[in-house]
Design an enzyme around this catalytic site. Structure first.
Site: not given
Lengths: 226, 215
Positions: B42, B44, B111, B136
């Protein structure tokens, strides 16, 4: 081998021509309907072989409607009905809505012309059951000039737009046909030569992330990362 | 409620924040890896709460890596934290060298579109076949502060749309730097706020006719 692959590579029933890699995708997206008496609509009948495959692979109670622009052959089989009509003709699509029940699986293997695909999607997608699956085949044609009118949006661009509205939760004008389609879309899947749009209500409330868990002891007074 | 949701709402983990509708999407794409010897990364990590949820969800054979530029320190079995910077390609390349082949990559980092593209280009090749690459909160692909915007060139979503177009052009495709990726893509999936790229051999051949040709 899944059921679709087994049937496809061993059948002596009516003929059909599909990309073999679609068979895995049929299993992935259609198998949840197996044994649940789904209503299947396929645009583009060809020799009728795939209509028999849907019936065979989706189990007892499956009802299959094949729609084709021309009557290519006469043929009678229980639970399979062939309706002659043009998928790009709004009058025909309007009439179709009154003939067929709510759709669970919609396969567009018709003209592969962008305008026809979009008109068909916008007219039939709102008629589908929750969790219904729309499967558009051979979408690579929509990149070829012979398969789209320059005055009309390409199918590939149309679906990209739908994906934008979904992924970004972009604002759209309510009340239009497109708005109904966007609102009912849960997932958009791009495969090689095929696009799948999955319907389904999903709850987007609350509209912000929920925070759960324990703030670590050493960081209770700080404002850390989210 | 699926198992991930249960773990999340039980709250016996360090703090984490998620959109509630993500859990169904996670479970749909991740469940095939449960109880296997698998590797999840993952990008972050926040406080690390989600790493603990992944560990409990995937089981005792799973190895969970969290990469971030602000590392929390919490020693825990099966979880390893690695320093990396999302805005630097060299840092992503170094991260790749520290990781075994990946089953699931979840980008929940800055992001920012250019960072998401760097991460994809550096880490997607390191995914195993049938691995899942998930990005995401792609809502930011449409938001200016994150280098996004509707149909804005350079946004992560536009990058992915180009990838889809090339995936469908087959042999008519112009040779570009994309070629190394699209040859390994089985499908690209869009959900509200999430994009998934599934890796795998292309396994595509021409249509095959079957059945009784006389009918």
């Amino acid at each position: 081998m899944n059921d679709f692959e087994k049937y496809y590579f061993s059948t002596t029933q009516r003929a059909m021509t599909k990309y073999p890699h679609y068979l895995e995708l049929y299993e992935r997206h259609f198998s949840p309907f197996r044994g649940k008496s789904p209503c299947v609509v396929e645009i583009g009948v060809g020799h009728g072989g795939s209509l028999q495959m849907w019936k065979h692979c989706l189990g007892e109670g499956t009802k299959v409607y094949g729609i084709d622009i021309q009557k290519r052959f006469t043929y009678e089989e229980k639970d399979i009905e062939i309706i002659t009509g043009d998928q790009g003709d709004l009058t025909f699509l309007g009439k179709l809505k009154t003939i067929i029940p709510k759709i669970d699986i919609l396969i567009d293997d018709g003209s592969h012309m962008s305008r026809d695909q979009i008109v068909t999607f916008e007219n039939l997608f709102p008629l589908m059951n929750d969790h219904g699956v729309y499967f558009c085949e051979d979408v690579h044609y929509s990149y070829r000039p012979a398969f789209y009118e320059t005055s009309y949006i390409k199918f590939s661009d149309y679906i990209h737009n739908l994906a934008d509205y979904l992924a970004g939760e972009l604002p759209y004008e309510r009340g239009s046909v497109l708005a109904d389609c966007i609102q009912a879309t849960k997932g958009v899947y791009f495969y090689i030569c095929a696009v799948v749009v999955e319907r389904g209500p999903y709850d987007l409330t609350p509209s912000s992330p929920i925070k759960v868990g324990v703030i670590p002891m050493d960081q209770r007074e700080e404002t850390g990362p989210h | 409620m699926n198992d991930l949701e249960k773990l999340f709402y039980e709250g016996k983990h360090r703090i984490t924040a998620r959109y509630p509708h993500y859990f169904e999407i996670y479970d749909k794409h991740f469940s095939k890896f449960r109880n296997l010897d698998m590797c999840m990364v993952e990008l972050g990590i926040g406080y690390g709460g989600c790493l603990q949820i992944w560990k409990n969800y995937f089981g005792p054979k799973a190895k969970i890596y969290g990469a971030d530029n602000a590392l929390q320190s919490f020693p825990e079995d099966q979880i390893e934290l690695i320093y990396c910077r999302a805005d630097q390609r060299e840092s992503m390349a170094e991260l790749r060298q520290k990781l075994p082949p990946i089953d699931i990559l979840l980008d929940d980092c800055s992001h920012i579109s250019s960072h998401q593209i760097i991460a994809f280009e550096e880490l997607f090749p390191h995914l195993k076949d049938y691995g899942i690459y998930m990005v995401e909160d792609v809502y930011t692909s449409y938001a200016e502060p994150y280098e996004g915007g509707y149909k804005k060139e350079g946004s992560f979503i536009e990058y992915i749309k180009n990838l889809i177009d090339l995936n469908n052009l087959g042999t008519e495709m112009p040779i570009t730097s994309f070629i190394q990726y699209f040859k390994q893509i089985r499908g690209v999936y869009f959900y509200s706020g999430i994009v998934v790229i599934e890796k795998g051999p292309r396994n595509v051949c021409d249509p095959v006719r079957t059945g009784n040709n006389g009918l």
